[in-house]
Scaffold this active site. Structure first.
Site, PDB file in Angstrom:
ATOM      1  CB  CYS A  46      42.462  37.771  29.724  1.00 14.97           C
ATOM      2  SG  CYS A  46      43.339  39.081  28.869  1.00 14.97           S
ATOM      3  CB  CYS A  63      43.059  40.622  31.809  1.00 20.20           C
ATOM      4  SG  CYS A  63      42.106  40.828  30.283  1.00 20.20           S
TER       5      CYS A  63
END
Length: 144
Positions: free
Chosen positions: A69, A72
């Site tokens: 991600c 993230c």
């Protein structure tokens, strides 16, 4: 009144009692002698999540994330800096949703990163999406 708080050790997961007025001094685990606060997020997994959630008296802020991600990855250093600022009054932890799929399912994680703030073992607030440090700290403090 100098009542104690239960704090779960980030190294051995044992429960320690820390006087409320000594929380800022940190302290060490009675079992493993390691520091109770490291200023870094703790990686949680299915095996120790419940211990940190239900046996600690300090709020738990969990970042549900995945290695693939982009947002993230962008937020990881922000979350790291937030741990240094918020501990010892909030424990910061990370849950890798790819490795801990049962935890992600239990908490209905549909998008990542998702932050959940737990107080008293219950969800107090949730937000999805990457935050900068100022907004992360403000959001957390708003819900304490």
């Amino acid at each position: 009144m100098n009542d104690g708080l239960h704090v779960v050790c980030p190294h051995c997961d044992s429960v320690n009692r820390v006087p409320r007025d000594k929380l800022g001094a940190g302290g060490h685990c009675g079992r493993c002698r390691q520091p109770l606060f490291t200023g870094h997020p703790l990686a949680l997994r299915e095996a120790n999540f419940a211990q940190h959630l239900s046996r600690s008296d300090i709020p738990l802020l969990v970042d549900f994330w995945a290695s693939w991600c982009g947002p993230c990855k962008m937020m990881a250093p922000v979350f790291e800096r937030a741990a240094a600022e918020l501990e010892p009054h909030v424990r910061l932890a990370k849950v890798n949703t790819e490795e801990q799929q049962a935890l992600a399912a239990r908490y209905g994680i549909r998008s990542i990163p998702t932050l959940i703030l737990f107080k008293g073992g219950r969800e107090a607030a949730r937000i999805s999406g990457a935050l900068d440090l100022q907004n992360l700290l403000a959001w957390t403090r708003q819900h304490l």
